[in-house]
Design an enzyme around this catalytic site. Structure first.
Site, PDB file in Angstrom:
ATOM      1  N   ARG A  64       0.803  -1.223   0.000  1.00  0.00           N
ATOM      2  CA  ARG A  64       0.000   0.000   0.000  1.00  0.00           C
ATOM      3  C   ARG A  64       0.833   1.269   0.000  1.00  0.00           C
ATOM      4  O   ARG A  64       0.344   2.333  -0.383  1.00  0.00           O
ATOM      5  CB  ARG A  64      -0.997  -0.035   1.177  1.00  0.00           C
ATOM      6  CG  ARG A  64      -2.153  -0.983   0.899  1.00  0.00           C
ATOM      7  CD  ARG A  64      -3.021  -1.183   2.099  1.00  0.00           C
ATOM      8  NE  ARG A  64      -2.618  -2.329   2.890  1.00  0.00           N
ATOM      9  CZ  ARG A  64      -2.850  -2.458   4.194  1.00  0.00           C
ATOM     10  NH1 ARG A  64      -3.444  -1.497   4.858  1.00  0.00           N
ATOM     11  NH2 ARG A  64      -2.475  -3.543   4.835  1.00  0.00           N
ATOM     12  N   GLU A 101       1.576  -5.915  13.011  1.00  0.00           N
ATOM     13  CA  GLU A 101       0.434  -6.108  13.923  1.00  0.00           C
ATOM     14  C   GLU A 101      -0.159  -7.506  13.806  1.00  0.00           C
ATOM     15  O   GLU A 101      -0.577  -8.092  14.786  1.00  0.00           O
ATOM     16  CB  GLU A 101      -0.655  -5.049  13.682  1.00  0.00           C
ATOM     17  CG  GLU A 101      -1.713  -5.046  14.779  1.00  0.00           C
ATOM     18  CD  GLU A 101      -2.900  -4.110  14.523  1.00  0.00           C
ATOM     19  OE1 GLU A 101      -3.051  -3.586  13.407  1.00  0.00           O
ATOM     20  OE2 GLU A 101      -3.689  -3.936  15.464  1.00  0.00           O
TER      21      GLU A 101
HETATM   22  O1  LIG Z   1       3.222  -1.025  11.810  1.00  0.00           O
HETATM   23  P1  LIG Z   1       3.046  -2.459  11.480  1.00  0.00           P
HETATM   24  O2  LIG Z   1       2.491  -3.278  12.621  1.00  0.00           O
HETATM   25  O3  LIG Z   1       4.310  -3.063  10.930  1.00  0.00           O
HETATM   26  O4  LIG Z   1       1.934  -2.579  10.339  1.00  0.00           O
HETATM   27  C1  LIG Z   1       1.865  -1.695   9.245  1.00  0.00           C
HETATM   28  C2  LIG Z   1       2.042  -2.385   7.933  1.00  0.00           C
HETATM   29  O5  LIG Z   1       0.997  -3.361   7.721  1.00  0.00           O
HETATM   30  C3  LIG Z   1       0.371  -3.123   6.467  1.00  0.00           C
HETATM   31  O6  LIG Z   1       0.987  -3.805   5.428  1.00  0.00           O
HETATM   32  P2  LIG Z   1       0.779  -5.348   5.068  1.00  0.00           P
HETATM   33  O7  LIG Z   1       2.026  -6.084   5.507  1.00  0.00           O
HETATM   34  O8  LIG Z   1      -0.514  -5.853   5.568  1.00  0.00           O
HETATM   35  O9  LIG Z   1       0.881  -5.370   3.515  1.00  0.00           O
HETATM   36  P3  LIG Z   1       0.048  -4.825   2.270  1.00  0.00           P
HETATM   37  O10 LIG Z   1       0.388  -3.368   2.171  1.00  0.00           O
HETATM   38  O11 LIG Z   1       0.622  -5.631   1.179  1.00  0.00           O
HETATM   39  O12 LIG Z   1      -1.413  -5.056   2.507  1.00  0.00           O
HETATM   40  C4  LIG Z   1       0.529  -1.634   6.262  1.00  0.00           C
HETATM   41  O13 LIG Z   1       0.388  -1.267   4.902  1.00  0.00           O
HETATM   42  C5  LIG Z   1       1.909  -1.384   6.802  1.00  0.00           C
HETATM   43  O14 LIG Z   1       2.914  -1.616   5.831  1.00  0.00           O
HETATM   44  N1  LIG Z   2      -5.231  -2.371  11.654  1.00  0.00           N
HETATM   45  C1  LIG Z   2      -4.667  -2.296  10.446  1.00  0.00           C
HETATM   46  N2  LIG Z   2      -5.370  -1.904   9.363  1.00  0.00           N
HETATM   47  C2  LIG Z   2      -4.783  -1.827   8.143  1.00  0.00           C
HETATM   48  N3  LIG Z   2      -3.508  -2.149   7.922  1.00  0.00           N
HETATM   49  C3  LIG Z   2      -2.774  -2.544   8.977  1.00  0.00           C
HETATM   50  N4  LIG Z   2      -1.473  -2.908   9.064  1.00  0.00           N
HETATM   51  C4  LIG Z   2      -1.234  -3.227  10.338  1.00  0.00           C
HETATM   52  N5  LIG Z   2      -2.321  -3.085  11.109  1.00  0.00           N
HETATM   53  C5  LIG Z   2      -3.303  -2.654  10.260  1.00  0.00           C
END
Ligand SMILES: O=P(O)(O)OC[C@H]1O[C@H](OP(=O)(O)OP(=O)(O)O)[C@H](O)[C@@H]1O
Ligand SMILES: Nc1ncnc2[nH]cnc12
Length: 175
Positions: A64, A101
């Site tokens: 994202r 998370e």
């Molecule tokens: O602060 P954190 O606990 O590390 O979480 C945040 C990360 O989680 C999500 O990505 P995700 O790994 O779900 O990947 P995506 O963007 O491919 O959906 C979001 O876009 C951040 O990169």
């Molecule tokens: N609660 C949340 N919603 C969307 N993206 C996330 N990445 C980590 N935690 C998330």
């Protein structure tokens, strides 16, 4: 900036991708191109008014972060470099494992994507625990890049992700 308009375009999905997680879905925002333009302009203004050093590279996090990073990079005249999940980038890569998370993962960057001494801003849609952003910082610093700042659309303040990062953090929406 019309924060209410942007807030209204972030959908909350309970128990996704795991029970107990309140997932912030940013894709409805992209149904409204004016709102996207407002977000990008806001981030560009933040950089232009707050970051005193020349920004060489915007780093965006898979996946994202790729929605915002290149648009900001283009507007400020910086390069864009991706942080990708493992196994997606060709050529020599460096990698780091990290915890977020709702799981653990591995991030990679192409080993020449940041030159020593370059000034970098990391952009992503959301900071939760800060694990992903801290992993990206480790990769950038392995290449001797200098992280000037982290910028997020959304910060989940209760998870205190900021505390694991050693550069300034700016988030447009605190949730
Ligand atoms: O602060 P954190 O606990 O590390 O979480 C945040 C990360 O989680 C999500 O990505 P995700 O790994 O779900 O990947 P995506 O963007 O491919 O959906 C979001 O876009 C951040 O990169
Ligand atoms: N609660 C949340 N919603 C969307 N993206 C996330 N990445 C980590 N935690 C998330």
């Amino acid at each position: 900036m019309d924060l209410q308009r942007i807030n209204a375009l972030i959908r909350e999905v309970p128990d996704f991708p795991k029970p107990g997680i309140l997932f912030k879905d940013i894709f409805p925002l992209f149904q409204d191109p004016i709102a996207v333009e407002m977000v990008i302009t806001h981030i560009v203004n933040y950089i232009n008014t707050t970051i005193k050093d020349k920004v060489d590279v915007i780093v965006g996090l898979d996946a994202r972060g790729f929605l915002f990073g290149p648009l900001v990079a283009m507007r400020i005249g910086a390069a864009f470099a991706p942080v990708r999940k493992a196994g997606k980038l060709p050529g020599g890569v460096i990698q780091v494992s990290y915890e977020k998370e709702y799981g653990i993962d591995i991030f990679e960057m192409q080993e020449d994507s940041i030159k020593p001494g370059q000034n970098v801003i990391v952009i992503d849609d959301l900071i939760a625990t800060g694990g992903s952003a801290a992993g990206a910082q480790q990769l950038i610093e392995k290449m001797h890049g200098n992280v000037l700042s982290f910028i997020f659309l959304i910060e989940l303040e209760f998870l205190k992700g900021k505390e694991v990062l050693t550069a300034p953090v700016y988030s447009m929406i605190k949730a």
